[in-house]
Design an enzyme around this catalytic site. Structure first.
Site, PDB file in Angstrom:
ATOM      1  N   LYS A   1     115.506   3.446  71.058  1.00 48.49           N
ATOM      2  CA  LYS A   1     115.820   4.432  70.844  1.00 48.49           C
ATOM      3  C   LYS A   1     116.544   4.474  69.934  1.00 48.49           C
ATOM      4  O   LYS A   1     116.031   4.860  68.517  1.00 48.49           O
ATOM      5  CB  LYS A   1     117.152   3.389  70.256  1.00 48.49           C
ATOM      6  CG  LYS A   1     118.633   4.401  70.479  1.00 48.49           C
ATOM      7  CD  LYS A   1     119.673   3.426  70.959  1.00 48.49           C
ATOM      8  CE  LYS A   1     121.507   4.482  70.966  1.00 48.49           C
ATOM      9  NZ  LYS A   1     122.617   3.507  71.603  1.00 48.49           N
TER      10      LYS A   1
ATOM     11  N   THR B   1     122.073   0.895  75.427  1.00 47.70           N
ATOM     12  CA  THR B   1     120.927   0.924  74.977  1.00 47.70           C
ATOM     13  C   THR B   1     120.965   1.078  73.719  1.00 47.70           C
ATOM     14  O   THR B   1     119.690   0.771  72.742  1.00 47.70           O
ATOM     15  CB  THR B   1     121.561   2.660  74.612  1.00 47.70           C
ATOM     16  OG1 THR B   1     122.544   3.043  74.175  1.00 47.70           O
ATOM     17  CG2 THR B   1     121.334   3.107  76.315  1.00 47.70           C
ATOM     18  N   ASP B   2     121.913   0.097  72.925  1.00 50.53           N
ATOM     19  CA  ASP B   2     121.619  -0.606  70.922  1.00 50.53           C
ATOM     20  C   ASP B   2     119.838  -0.642  71.141  1.00 50.53           C
ATOM     21  O   ASP B   2     119.282  -1.557  70.145  1.00 50.53           O
ATOM     22  CB  ASP B   2     122.867  -0.656  70.652  1.00 50.53           C
ATOM     23  CG  ASP B   2     123.741  -0.143  70.356  1.00 50.53           C
ATOM     24  OD1 ASP B   2     123.432   1.364  70.367  1.00 50.53           O
ATOM     25  OD2 ASP B   2     124.711   0.019  69.703  1.00 50.53           O
TER      26      ASP B   2
ATOM     27  N   TYR C   1     134.938   5.710  73.256  1.00 47.45           N
ATOM     28  CA  TYR C   1     134.988   5.022  74.284  1.00 47.45           C
ATOM     29  C   TYR C   1     134.622   3.430  74.630  1.00 47.45           C
ATOM     30  O   TYR C   1     134.289   3.139  73.014  1.00 47.45           O
ATOM     31  CB  TYR C   1     134.034   5.684  75.766  1.00 47.45           C
ATOM     32  CG  TYR C   1     132.428   4.824  75.208  1.00 47.45           C
ATOM     33  CD1 TYR C   1     131.579   5.988  74.280  1.00 47.45           C
ATOM     34  CD2 TYR C   1     131.649   4.104  75.332  1.00 47.45           C
ATOM     35  CE1 TYR C   1     130.489   5.709  74.369  1.00 47.45           C
ATOM     36  CE2 TYR C   1     131.071   3.700  75.571  1.00 47.45           C
ATOM     37  CZ  TYR C   1     129.944   3.923  74.611  1.00 47.45           C
ATOM     38  OH  TYR C   1     128.644   4.613  73.971  1.00 47.45           O
TER      39      TYR C   1
ATOM     40  N   THR D   1     126.883   1.076  77.709  1.00 52.15           N
ATOM     41  CA  THR D   1     127.620   2.647  78.108  1.00 52.15           C
ATOM     42  C   THR D   1     127.952   2.802  79.997  1.00 52.15           C
ATOM     43  O   THR D   1     128.154   3.058  79.736  1.00 52.15           O
ATOM     44  CB  THR D   1     127.279   3.086  77.009  1.00 52.15           C
ATOM     45  OG1 THR D   1     127.647   2.855  76.176  1.00 52.15           O
ATOM     46  CG2 THR D   1     128.258   4.301  77.299  1.00 52.15           C
TER      47      THR D   1
ATOM     48  N   GLU E   1      97.964  -2.172  52.483  1.00 51.23           N
ATOM     49  CA  GLU E   1      99.460  -1.950  50.857  1.00 51.23           C
ATOM     50  C   GLU E   1      99.241  -3.338  50.364  1.00 51.23           C
ATOM     51  O   GLU E   1      99.614  -3.542  49.491  1.00 51.23           O
ATOM     52  CB  GLU E   1     100.459  -2.017  52.004  1.00 51.23           C
ATOM     53  CG  GLU E   1     100.621  -0.495  51.681  1.00 51.23           C
ATOM     54  CD  GLU E   1     101.093   0.444  51.079  1.00 51.23           C
ATOM     55  OE1 GLU E   1     101.104  -0.151  49.933  1.00 51.23           O
ATOM     56  OE2 GLU E   1     101.142   1.678  50.825  1.00 51.23           O
TER      57      GLU E   1
HETATM   58  N1  LIG Z   1     124.735   3.587  74.639  1.00 53.10           N
HETATM   59  C1  LIG Z   1     125.217   2.235  74.745  1.00 53.10           C
HETATM   60  O1  LIG Z   1     124.489   1.617  75.077  1.00 53.10           O
HETATM   61  C2  LIG Z   1     125.730   1.915  73.697  1.00 53.10           C
HETATM   62  C3  LIG Z   1     126.934   0.480  73.436  1.00 53.10           C
HETATM   63  N2  LIG Z   1     126.842   0.312  71.621  1.00 53.10           N
HETATM   64  C4  LIG Z   1     125.530  -0.827  73.877  1.00 53.10           C
HETATM   65  O2  LIG Z   1     124.856  -0.491  73.827  1.00 53.10           O
HETATM   66  O3  LIG Z   1     126.887  -1.638  74.949  1.00 53.10           O
END
Ligand SMILES: NC(=O)C[C@H](N)C(=O)O
Length: 334
Positions: free
Chosen positions: A170, A97-98, A31, A17, A291
């Site tokens: 995340k 970020t994923d 986007y 992103t 557990e």
């Molecule tokens: N905020 C992001 O970067 C999410 C995006 N789907 C990615 O991981 O490339």
């Protein structure tokens, strides 16, 4: 006046992103990721040149949910080459970020350098109002160029915080305050200056027994999610697909449903490693023999690693050992 030499920082771009673009400034969540090239990203933050001599390199251009093991190895090898170079002082990786937490942890395990490696992304594309990518990138370059970031393992700069690449995750997908560690950030970066509060306690980079230069490929390791009324379908399917280890993304303390226990015992007897982790939201902490009787079953516990980080460590560890006791040692130490 003393002449100040600026550090040389390389930005390796992978997409995400932070390189995304939407149709209008109001599109903060709708986007397309991985659209904008690294030269344009750098040109968008002219202040970077005050911090460092910055050079960009486009390693790939993808949304991070599509990262493969091959992509990880390719990136890891390029980071190692650059870290070996005398005219590189620090490396920044722009990333979606994923799966950013997975890549950061992978590099933390396999890069033999004390030079700063900083992974950074953004929650909003650069075309959106209050886009967070510019400042996150500025902070990443500041940290990567600073001497005091050396030897602290792979770092992540998001939302002004400096996080350990091992611990960070995340935690939410709709806020810019998305990345948290259950054990807190290592520091803060404010107006281009780093402020440190703590150090990582786990083995990493220079102190790691793993080296990207010795890793030809990564083994097949899958994750099976647990929940009420779960059955053993996913575990069996993973084993049939050739998984060398299965990460049990367990409830609570990595607990295992009675409907799944016999299958996991049988799979272990067939040679598949069973690694118990927890999918609780704010950071699991799985205790050995609590557990489940792990000694008796010859299973491994993932300690505080979430399932996706446990998968990364299992893949890296399995390039060196097939022994469950060694695997458990590695899960305590890294
Ligand atoms: N905020 C992001 O970067 C999410 C995006 N789907 C990615 O991981 O490339």
């Amino acid at each position: 006046q003393e002449a100040v030499t600026k550090p040389n920082v390389i930005i390796l771009a992978t997409g995400g992103t932070i390189a995304g673009a939407g149709a209008s400034a109001a599109n903060s969540a709708t986007y397309t990721a991985a659209k904008v090239g690294i030269d344009k990203l750098i040109a968008g933050v002219p202040e970077l040149s005050q911090l460092a001599n910055v050079r960009g390199e486009q390693v790939m251009q993808i949304a991070s949910e599509s990262i493969t093991n091959e992509n990880l190895l390719q990136l890891g090898r390029r980071v190692a080459e650059l870290a070996d170079s005398n005219d590189v002082d620090g490396i920044v990786i722009t990333h979606g970020t994923d799966t950013l937490e997975e890549t950061a942890y992978f590099l933390n395990l396999v890069e033999k350098t004390d030079k700063p490696i900083v992974v950074v992304g953004s929650m909003r594309p650069g075309t959106a109002m209050s886009a967070d990518g510019m400042l996150n990138l500025y902070n990443a370059v500041a940290v990567a160029g600073s001497k005091d970031a050396r030897g602290k393992g792979v770092l992540v700069t998001m939302n002004d915080e400096i996080q350990s690449g091992r611990d960070v995750s995340k935690m939410i997908n709709i806020k810019t305050e998305a990345f948290k560690s259950p054990w807190g950030p290592l520091g803060m970066v404010v107006e281009g200056k780093s402020y440190w509060f703590r150090l990582p306690a786990k083995r990493h980079t220079m102190d790691s027994e793993f080296d990207i230069k010795n890793i030809k490929s990564l083994p097949n390791v899958g994750i099976a999610y647990s929940y009420g009324n779960v059955d053993d379908t996913a575990y069996k399917a993973l084993a049939q697909s050739g998984a060398k280890a299965i990460i049990h993304a367990g409830t609570g303390n990595g607990s295992v449903s009675s409907s799944v226990v016999p299958t996991l015992q049988a799979l272990r007897k067939d040679g598949v490693q069973i690694i118990r982790s927890s999918h609780v939201n704010n950071g699991g902490f799985v205790l050995r023999n609590a557990e489940q009787p792990d000694d008796k079953n010859d299973w491994v516990v993932a300690h505080d690693l979430n399932p996706q980080k446990a998968r990364i460590l299992a893949m890296v560890a399995l390039t060196k050992t097939q022994d469950s006791k060694e695997l458990q040692r590695i899960f305590w130490e890294y």
